[in-house]
Design a protein around this motif. Structure first.
Motif, PDB file in Angstrom:
ATOM      1  N   TRP A  60     -12.047 120.880 -69.632  1.00 47.92           N
ATOM      2  CA  TRP A  60     -11.573 121.087 -70.990  1.00 47.92           C
ATOM      3  C   TRP A  60     -10.403 122.060 -71.050  1.00 47.92           C
ATOM      4  O   TRP A  60      -9.650 122.069 -72.020  1.00 47.92           O
ATOM      5  N   CYS A  61     -10.247 122.888 -70.060  1.00 47.64           N
ATOM      6  CA  CYS A  61      -9.108 123.829 -70.046  1.00 47.64           C
ATOM      7  C   CYS A  61      -8.705 124.109 -68.609  1.00 47.64           C
ATOM      8  O   CYS A  61      -8.726 125.253 -68.157  1.00 47.64           O
ATOM      9  N   GLU A  62      -8.341 123.064 -67.919  1.00 45.98           N
ATOM     10  CA  GLU A  62      -7.985 123.200 -66.511  1.00 45.98           C
ATOM     11  C   GLU A  62      -6.689 123.989 -66.312  1.00 45.98           C
ATOM     12  O   GLU A  62      -6.410 124.445 -65.203  1.00 45.98           O
ATOM     13  N   TRP A  63      -5.930 124.195 -67.404  1.00 48.99           N
ATOM     14  CA  TRP A  63      -4.705 124.976 -67.313  1.00 48.99           C
ATOM     15  C   TRP A  63      -4.994 126.483 -67.311  1.00 48.99           C
ATOM     16  O   TRP A  63      -4.119 127.287 -67.016  1.00 48.99           O
ATOM     17  N   ASP A  64      -6.213 126.876 -67.658  1.00 49.46           N
ATOM     18  CA  ASP A  64      -6.532 128.281 -67.900  1.00 49.46           C
ATOM     19  C   ASP A  64      -7.377 128.836 -66.760  1.00 49.46           C
ATOM     20  O   ASP A  64      -8.527 128.465 -66.591  1.00 49.46           O
ATOM     21  N   ASP A  65      -6.789 129.709 -65.958  1.00 51.40           N
ATOM     22  CA  ASP A  65      -7.524 130.332 -64.857  1.00 51.40           C
ATOM     23  C   ASP A  65      -8.345 131.502 -65.383  1.00 51.40           C
ATOM     24  O   ASP A  65      -7.792 132.501 -65.851  1.00 51.40           O
ATOM     25  N   ARG A  66      -9.642 131.358 -65.321  1.00 51.24           N
ATOM     26  CA  ARG A  66     -10.557 132.424 -65.732  1.00 51.24           C
ATOM     27  C   ARG A  66     -11.607 132.598 -64.645  1.00 51.24           C
ATOM     28  O   ARG A  66     -11.814 131.722 -63.805  1.00 51.24           O
ATOM     29  N   ALA A  67     -12.283 133.735 -64.674  1.00 51.96           N
ATOM     30  CA  ALA A  67     -13.248 134.024 -63.623  1.00 51.96           C
ATOM     31  C   ALA A  67     -14.420 134.806 -64.180  1.00 51.96           C
ATOM     32  O   ALA A  67     -14.394 135.315 -65.306  1.00 51.96           O
ATOM     33  N   MET A  68     -15.456 134.885 -63.387  1.00 49.66           N
ATOM     34  CA  MET A  68     -16.510 135.873 -63.570  1.00 49.66           C
ATOM     35  C   MET A  68     -16.534 136.718 -62.305  1.00 49.66           C
ATOM     36  O   MET A  68     -16.288 136.210 -61.197  1.00 49.66           O
ATOM     37  N   VAL A  69     -16.778 138.002 -62.447  1.00 52.90           N
ATOM     38  CA  VAL A  69     -16.977 138.858 -61.281  1.00 52.90           C
ATOM     39  C   VAL A  69     -18.399 139.394 -61.353  1.00 52.90           C
ATOM     40  O   VAL A  69     -18.983 139.523 -62.435  1.00 52.90           O
ATOM     41  N   TRP A  70     -18.962 139.699 -60.206  1.00 54.54           N
ATOM     42  CA  TRP A  70     -20.367 140.114 -60.181  1.00 54.54           C
ATOM     43  C   TRP A  70     -20.613 141.116 -59.071  1.00 54.54           C
ATOM     44  O   TRP A  70     -19.867 141.210 -58.096  1.00 54.54           O
TER      45      TRP A  70
END
Length: 314
Positions: free
Chosen positions: A122-132
């Motif tokens: 749905w938003c392959e243009w948007d690089d997002r992450a989770m860190v843990w």
């Protein structure tokens, strides 16, 4: 505490990072924060008043280190070309401004954490992450849990449709990562972040449907619950109940003792007092972690015994 500190790249003459940093650090330290998830702690050196030629996240790390805080190595190699010290990282760009800090007197990191990309169709243009990062409490009996920090896509918060699906896809990938690789042992999870979503929207609802609790909705005392979590430096800040986009969510078994939207407001005028740290209010939750589960084995750990010699007592 979860705290969107506003990237240093987005400054104006009245609110550069160098002038906001003391207020950010004081907000964290004065509230006795044990665990902190920050968003928008950028990698750029291009901020007004940057005499040290270091990124914003490193500027914050050094300021918090002086107050007894450590910086979780969420998927990094422990090196950084500007300082070459243990708690610096060479690949902070891939974390998209997401960082986890901890009070070294109360929490101990277990191993090196990680970073997971949460892209979706749905938003392959948007690089997002989770860190843990996995943590162990220093107080006995020691309890182990996982801290997760994220920042979902920012546009179209007031819209329903594809951008909401984009954020929901990012949440689904966070849940998938927790189930598949990050949390195979089913540890308690504290999820912090700027979800850019209201409580009734699908990203938040998806978390609730998958076993998380919104600490703001727990049966516990709340403070400043009528303020928006994003205020955009409007002064006095807007008060519209339900307009939260910043969250601390917890998995089952974690108790909530108190919730607070942190704001220094003059009760007479309704305006901010002092330097405004960021365009977001930080969110604070006082949590009670579940007691560690007994480990099956030929013997049990004595309740009053000092720190045991066998790992089976952890």
């Amino acid at each position: 505490m979860t705290f969107n500190i506003l990237t240093a790249e987005n400054y104006d003459e009245d609110r550069p990072w160098i002038s906001r940093r003391p207020a950010v650090v004081n907000t964290i330290v004065s509230h006795g924060v044990d665990l902190l998830g920050t968003q928008e702690a950028s990698v750029t050196r291009d901020w007004e008043g940057n005499d040290d030629d270091i990124p914003q996240w490193e500027s914050l790390r050094r300021a918090l280190a002086a107050k007894g805080y450590g910086h979780a190595l969420t998927g990094s190699d422990g090196k950084y070309e500007d300082c070459g010290k243990k708690n610096c990282s060479a690949d902070e760009g891939g974390q998209f401004g997401l960082h986890i800090f901890y009070n070294a007197a109360t929490l101990e990191p277990v191993g090196t954490g990680g970073r997971v990309n949460v892209d979706n169709d749905w938003c392959e243009w948007d690089d997002r992450a989770m860190v843990w990062q996995v943590f162990r409490t220093r107080a006995a009996p020691s309890t182990t849990f996982i801290a997760v920090n994220t920042h979902l896509y920012y546009e179209g918060i007031n819209e329903r449709g594809d951008l909401e699906r984009c954020r929901n896809g990012q949440v689904k990938n966070i849940l998938k990562a927790l189930d598949a690789s990050v949390n195979p042992n089913g540890l308690p999870v504290v999820l912090m972040g700027d979800l850019n979503s209201y409580a009734y929207q699908t990203p938040v609802q998806t978390l609730l449907e998958n076993g998380f609790e919104d600490t703001a909705e727990a049966d516990a005392p709340r403070k400043n619950a009528t303020f928006n979590s994003f205020h955009g430096f409007r002064n006095p800040p807007p008060q519209v109940p339900g307009k939260r986009i910043d969250y601390i969510m917890v998995s089952g078994g974690i108790g909530v003792g108190r919730w607070e939207l942190v704001a220094k407001i003059n009760p007479r005028t309704g305006k901010f007092m002092g330097r405004i740290p960021s365009d977001h209010h930080p969110i604070l939750a006082v949590l009670a972690l579940p007691a560690p589960k007994p480990v099956a084995g030929p013997w049990t750990c004595p309740a009053a015994r000092p720190f045991p010699l066998r790992r089976t007592c952890f």
